[in-house]
Scaffold this motif. Structure first.
Motif, PDB file in Angstrom:
ATOM      1  N   THR A 221       0.961  -1.126   0.072  1.00  0.00           N
ATOM      2  CA  THR A 221      -0.002   0.031  -0.034  1.00  0.00           C
ATOM      3  C   THR A 221       0.980   1.230   0.003  1.00  0.00           C
ATOM      4  N   GLY A 222       0.581   2.230  -0.664  1.00  0.00           N
ATOM      5  CA  GLY A 222       1.147   3.488  -0.990  1.00  0.00           C
ATOM      6  C   GLY A 222       2.375   3.432  -1.884  1.00  0.00           C
ATOM      7  N   VAL A 223       2.513   2.435  -2.668  1.00  0.00           N
ATOM      8  CA  VAL A 223       3.492   2.340  -3.508  1.00  0.00           C
ATOM      9  C   VAL A 223       2.832   1.808  -5.006  1.00  0.00           C
ATOM     10  N   ARG A 224       3.094   2.528  -6.058  1.00  0.00           N
ATOM     11  CA  ARG A 224       2.523   1.772  -7.320  1.00  0.00           C
ATOM     12  C   ARG A 224       3.898   1.735  -8.316  1.00  0.00           C
ATOM     13  N   PHE A 225       4.178   0.621  -9.002  1.00  0.00           N
ATOM     14  CA  PHE A 225       5.065   0.475  -9.707  1.00  0.00           C
ATOM     15  C   PHE A 225       4.684   0.447 -11.288  1.00  0.00           C
ATOM     16  N   VAL A 226       5.303   1.092 -12.097  1.00  0.00           N
ATOM     17  CA  VAL A 226       5.154   0.537 -13.538  1.00  0.00           C
ATOM     18  C   VAL A 226       6.585   0.464 -13.952  1.00  0.00           C
ATOM     19  N   TRP A 227       6.726  -0.733 -14.558  1.00  0.00           N
ATOM     20  CA  TRP A 227       8.099  -1.094 -15.163  1.00  0.00           C
ATOM     21  C   TRP A 227       8.183  -1.159 -16.598  1.00  0.00           C
ATOM     22  N   ARG A 228       9.252  -1.044 -17.156  1.00  0.00           N
ATOM     23  CA  ARG A 228       9.746  -0.689 -18.570  1.00  0.00           C
ATOM     24  C   ARG A 228      11.126  -1.730 -18.645  1.00  0.00           C
ATOM     25  N   MET A 229      10.981  -2.688 -19.591  1.00  0.00           N
ATOM     26  CA  MET A 229      11.960  -3.559 -19.997  1.00  0.00           C
ATOM     27  C   MET A 229      12.792  -2.927 -21.125  1.00  0.00           C
ATOM     28  N   ARG A 230      14.260  -2.802 -20.657  1.00  0.00           N
ATOM     29  CA  ARG A 230      15.179  -2.583 -21.941  1.00  0.00           C
ATOM     30  C   ARG A 230      16.223  -3.410 -22.101  1.00  0.00           C
ATOM     31  N   GLU A 234      16.152  -3.033 -16.219  1.00  0.00           N
ATOM     32  CA  GLU A 234      14.600  -2.773 -16.339  1.00  0.00           C
ATOM     33  C   GLU A 234      14.657  -1.597 -15.519  1.00  0.00           C
ATOM     34  N   LEU A 235      13.579  -0.786 -15.993  1.00  0.00           N
ATOM     35  CA  LEU A 235      13.646   0.512 -15.322  1.00  0.00           C
ATOM     36  C   LEU A 235      12.054   0.532 -14.642  1.00  0.00           C
ATOM     37  N   GLY A 236      11.923   1.047 -13.375  1.00  0.00           N
ATOM     38  CA  GLY A 236      10.706   1.032 -12.658  1.00  0.00           C
ATOM     39  C   GLY A 236      10.347   2.499 -12.048  1.00  0.00           C
ATOM     40  N   VAL A 237       9.250   3.009 -12.406  1.00  0.00           N
ATOM     41  CA  VAL A 237       8.901   4.377 -11.949  1.00  0.00           C
ATOM     42  C   VAL A 237       8.024   3.960 -10.664  1.00  0.00           C
ATOM     43  N   ALA A 238       8.373   4.316  -9.625  1.00  0.00           N
ATOM     44  CA  ALA A 238       7.621   4.195  -8.433  1.00  0.00           C
ATOM     45  C   ALA A 238       6.865   5.580  -7.943  1.00  0.00           C
ATOM     46  N   ALA A 239       5.517   5.417  -7.989  1.00  0.00           N
ATOM     47  CA  ALA A 239       4.655   6.418  -7.593  1.00  0.00           C
ATOM     48  C   ALA A 239       4.315   6.300  -5.973  1.00  0.00           C
ATOM     49  N   LEU A 240       4.698   7.399  -5.259  1.00  0.00           N
ATOM     50  CA  LEU A 240       5.015   7.206  -3.720  1.00  0.00           C
ATOM     51  C   LEU A 240       3.901   7.893  -3.093  1.00  0.00           C
ATOM     52  N   ASP A 241       3.040   7.431  -2.207  1.00  0.00           N
ATOM     53  CA  ASP A 241       2.202   8.059  -1.417  1.00  0.00           C
ATOM     54  C   ASP A 241       3.185   9.155  -0.475  1.00  0.00           C
ATOM     55  N   ASP A 242       2.516  10.172   0.111  1.00  0.00           N
ATOM     56  CA  ASP A 242       3.181  10.989   1.256  1.00  0.00           C
ATOM     57  C   ASP A 242       3.846  10.361   2.389  1.00  0.00           C
ATOM     58  N   SER A 243       3.068   9.015   2.544  1.00  0.00           N
ATOM     59  CA  SER A 243       3.591   8.380   3.865  1.00  0.00           C
ATOM     60  C   SER A 243       4.753   7.311   3.548  1.00  0.00           C
TER      61      SER A 243
END
Length: 398
Positions: A221-230, A234-243
């Motif tokens: 909870t509080g982290v959402r990943f979007v992964w991209r393979m190169r 492997e690159l991961g964009v982590a969207a973080l909640d304030d917590s």
């Protein structure tokens, strides 16, 4: 709604006359068909404009009725139309179950009207029509199979194209493109806020032992990943909640996979992902070849300065460790290992001796020898800084 042509001349004549009568009433049949569909689900009118839906239904029912009494070896226009409807409905976004229901409903309506027409005007023809029932419903089933297959194939293709577009948008952001139109399109397509707390993770492709996808391993909870393979990582964009901070993120990654890996500092929006990617890659470069750690750049800044300037790093190693490099490799390795352990133990010779399985006086003797060879004094802050950075540069150079 079509059947393969009648088997006898009598069947063909009866069916042809019945179909001709239905074609004369086709607009009324289409209206009745659409009313039943709207009563079944409001999705039809929400997805397909009424005029367009009317034309599609009229075309399908007309082709089906005409094919019903066509010669046995005539082209299967009903199946061609079913394939087109499957592709077109997938593109429109009409759910497959509603499309299949519409075909079954149309087939039932046409068949009921055929029987009603015969019963009202030519009841003696009912037995002949009943003989065609199996052909009619066999044809309806064929159409359902064709349109379902076309629908699913088109749906898969649309998903692939959508995935490719989203991957292209994500690649553009990670490559540093930050045009407002790009960030807004990426935010809508990826369902991410344009402004928010983001970090980028870089992981080499060969860093993991298992085959379980990371998106299944890393869930919290509080982290959402979007992964991209190169090609190489492997690159991961982590969207973080304030917590959620970087401590929680790095712990989550270390629990989910083995390293090495690099984590960028937190940035304030999608437009900064390119900058974050470069910092995450720099963090990864601070990992020695045998490392299994997931490291944060904010805790590796001095080392990052070294690896970010390889030419200066090489000069630093030569200036500080010049005489040391001339030693026998085994002797040199012992001295550098002792320095590394002493630094990791925060200058405690006793703790370093425990790590190295030797006496603390042995640690002191090795450190004094290092000072003599390098001309540095580990008690002086500037000399200590140079020795520390030179050790990182030497180790990262392999």
């Amino acid at each position: 709604m079509a059947a393969r042509g009648p088997r006898t001349k009598e069947e063909w004549k009866v069916l042809a006359e019945a179909c001709e009568a239905l074609l004369g009433r086709l607009p009324d049949l289409v209206e009745a068909h659409l009313r039943r569909l709207d009563a079944h689900s409001p999705t039809y009118e929400h997805v397909v404009p009424y005029d367009q839906h009317w034309q599609q239904a009229e075309r399908a029912m007309r082709i089906g009725i005409e094919t019903m009494c066509a010669p046995r070896h005539a082209p299967r226009r009903d199946l061609e139309n079913a394939e087109w409807m499957g592709r077109h409905s997938a593109q429109q976004g009409l759910p497959l179950n509603l499309l299949v229901h519409a075909y079954r409903q149309a087939g039932r309506l046409v068949w009921d009207e055929l029987l009603a027409e015969a019963q009202s005007h030519h009841p003696e023809r009912l037995p002949v029509l009943m003989q065609a029932a199996s052909m009619v419903w066999s044809s309806v089933n064929e159409q359902e199979d064709i349109l379902s297959e076309a629908y699913r194939a088109t749906e898969l293709e649309l998903r692939r194209r959508t995935d490719e577009r989203l991957q292209a948008l994500l690649d553009a952001l990670l490559d540093g493109q930050d045009a407002p139109e790009l960030t807004s399109r990426a935010a809508a397509g990826l369902d991410l806020p344009e402004q928010g707390r983001y970090a980028v993770v870089v992981l080499p492709l060969d860093r993991r032992d298992g085959s379980e996808p990371l998106h299944r391993l890393i869930r919290v909870t509080g982290v959402r990943f979007v992964w991209r393979m190169r090609a190489d990582c492997e690159l991961g964009v982590a969207a973080l909640d304030d917590s959620v901070g970087l401590d929680a993120l790095s712990g989550l990654l270390e629990a989910g996979c083995t390293g090495p890996g690099g984590i960028s500092p937190v940035v304030g929006g999608l437009a900064e992902l390119g900058h974050a990617r470069r910092l995450a890659e720099l963090a990864l470069r601070t990992c020695p070849p045998d490392s299994t750690a997931i490291v944060r750049l904010d805790r590796r800044v001095p080392t990052a300065l070294v690896v970010g300037q390889p030419e200066l790093a090489g000069r630093l190693v030569k200036d500080v460790f010049g005489p040391l490099l001339a030693l026998d490799p085994a002797d040199r390795a012992v001295l550098l290992e002792t320095l590394d352990a002493w630094l990791e133990c925060e200058g405690s010779a006793g703790r370093a001796a425990g790590r190295l399985y030797c006496h603390r006086n042995t640690v002191f003797n090795r450190l004094r020898r290092l000072e003599q060879l390098t001309g540095r004094d580990l008690s002086r802050p500037r000399d200590l800084t140079e020795m520390t950075l030179a050790l990182d540069a030497h180790r990262l150079a392999g």
